[in-house]
Design an enzyme around this catalytic site. Sequence first.
Site, short mmCIF file in Angstrom:
data_model
loop_
_atom_site.label_atom_id
_atom_site.label_comp_id
_atom_site.label_asym_id
_atom_site.label_seq_id
_atom_site.Cartn_x
_atom_site.Cartn_y
_atom_site.Cartn_z
CB CYS A 432 36.98 43.97 50.19
SG CYS A 432 37.09 42.25 49.65
CG HIS A 476 41.26 43.53 49.00
ND1 HIS A 476 40.39 43.78 50.03
CD2 HIS A 476 41.65 44.76 48.53
CE1 HIS A 476 40.25 45.08 50.20
NE2 HIS A 476 41.02 45.69 49.30
CG ASP A 492 41.39 49.05 48.87
OD1 ASP A 492 40.17 48.82 48.95
OD2 ASP A 492 42.26 48.28 49.32
#
Length: 678
Positions: A432, A476, A492
């Site tokens: 991520c 994250h 995201d």
Amino acid sequence: MKLPPRPLAHEEHGLLLGQLALVLAPQARSLPVAISVLLVLLMGWRWLLWRQRAPLPSRLMLGLIAGLVLLVAVALVWQAGGNMGRDLSVALLGAFVVLKLLECRVLADATLVTQLCFYLLLSLYLFDQPFWLALYSLAMAAWLLRNWLFLGHPEARGHLAVWPLLGRLTLTGLPWALLLFVLFPRLDRPLWQLPQAETVAATGISDTMNPGSVSQLAQSTEVALRADVEGGPLPAGALYWRALVLWQFDGQTWRPATLRQRQAIPAPALPAADDTAAYGAGQPGTTAGMPLASGTVNYSVTLEPSQHPWLFLLDRGQAIAPGAGAVVNADGEFFAREPVERRLRYRARSAPAAAQPLDLQTRQLALALPAGNPRSRALAAAWAERYPDPAERARAALRLFAAAPFSYTLSPAPLGREQIDSFLFDTRRGFCEHYASSFVFLMRAAGVPARVVTGYLGGEYNPIGGNYIVRQADAHAWAEIWLEGRGWVRVDPTSAVAPSRVERGIDAALAASEIAALRAMREPGWLQDLRWGMDGAVYTWQRWVLQYDRGQQARLMRQLGIGDSLPQTLLAGLAMLSLLALLPLALKRRRADPVQAMYERFCRRLARHGCVRAPSEGPQDYAARAARTLPAAADTVRDFSERYIKLRYSRLPPALRATELAGLRQALRRLARLPPAG
């Protein structure tokens, strides 16, 4: 004349050895390895001496061993930079209790060892306080009391039922303990800070981000926080636990803007309300037990120690309980005033943020880029020329991640010197942090203000405990872009390449081989139900016992309808304690000796057959007269009388006493079958 000290029997030595071993066993979680090995060797040696009935070591030998223990302690203190610390202090106490056991010969020594065992038992709470430790220490304390009683009074073994006695004492003290617990909660802060032998490592989300900094947490099943969300589970896309905003990028690492973090103000405080009731009670469109309107969510977070000051709130945090003592800055980052070194519980509220204008200084910060990465700059410039709408440029970046052969993995290929170019055009494998970093770079290069946000995404919902369990593996990173009229909007980029990461969690997005430990924990079946049940018990213990402070007490009082009348409640509680103190005296009834009770029944049965015992008549004379009066029961009367006299006036061994008691009961039953007097 002073009596000589009573020597200990062989069985009593074994009892002391066993109880000390059980008290020291949980200490292995925290003692230094060198001290633990030394304690095991000393306890093993003492066990061999007891097993072989060998004599105890001489004082010279014990002095040499004590010197060795001190040398090990000095070495550990030197290694820790001269700090004695909590761990080493407890270890030395345990070592010298074992040494005392090695010279334990008489009752006074045994009493001292037993008393020191209580101190060792209490020292377990200096490290942590899980619910199993409360049960274990309670059982051990009861056993130590039993052993102490039998050491001082060996004759009590055959005459006293110890466990029922301890049970009655526990039941008598339990109302006191519960009432004192409710009326006198824990202090918000400890009275003193125990010194640590070494610095406790920081865990969890860091204040910097570079390739690999988030993915290294993905293998950890350690709990980061637990949360109760009002109204039940939330959609997966709402479980963004926000921590830090990262602005500055040097081509390798993202960092926060220190000046913006310093410009913090006291966080807006939640109203004083119970975390199980609707915080928005009384507001239009709200219902007790349900989230507020307009996307507002109320929840409680139990944050594990991290040694960092930042707090985690659902995106976007609006207010926090005043007891947390938090501050907040313009970026929506919440901070405690000190690093979180112990478990912290706080209530919070999140809601969509209102759009605000972007000042020139913040815009410049959100567009700043280091030199380099020409291919990425050229791609972003093409988007800026093609798409006048900044939102469309963001969608172009997401289409790039979704269409090109990008992969979501914990084992990406090493990046080159130009990290963004290397990832976007060469390796295309990352976690991520790779996607968030490259997306924000592209947006800034395309003229769209953007920033990186780190925290946790998702969490495992425990249907038994009714709470979320967020682990370090849920760490994250995502992005936010600023759009005119909307303000900062979350994007995201990981969801474009691995949508299952957002919808079903990290274990659904990665291969089983990459997160084997986490995948094994979440496999369905009875083991998962058992784990949920255990975790629910742990969380309940933490919430209602370990974290029962003044805030929890106030909420409990409101639930009970007491409100702010705490002084009156304290007075009523003290009055109730006084009544409880008098209650055992009022209800106390002298328990008759079982032997005497059976003799009184014997006399009543003979009286029903016309043979009444005179007040001054002894048991032997009375039995002789009853045998003459009732010849059919003469043998039974004499048998009962002889057994009664033995039990009443002789000191019998426990085994023989039990046999005589059984015979006494049988004789009394035979007498009950005697026909009534005509």
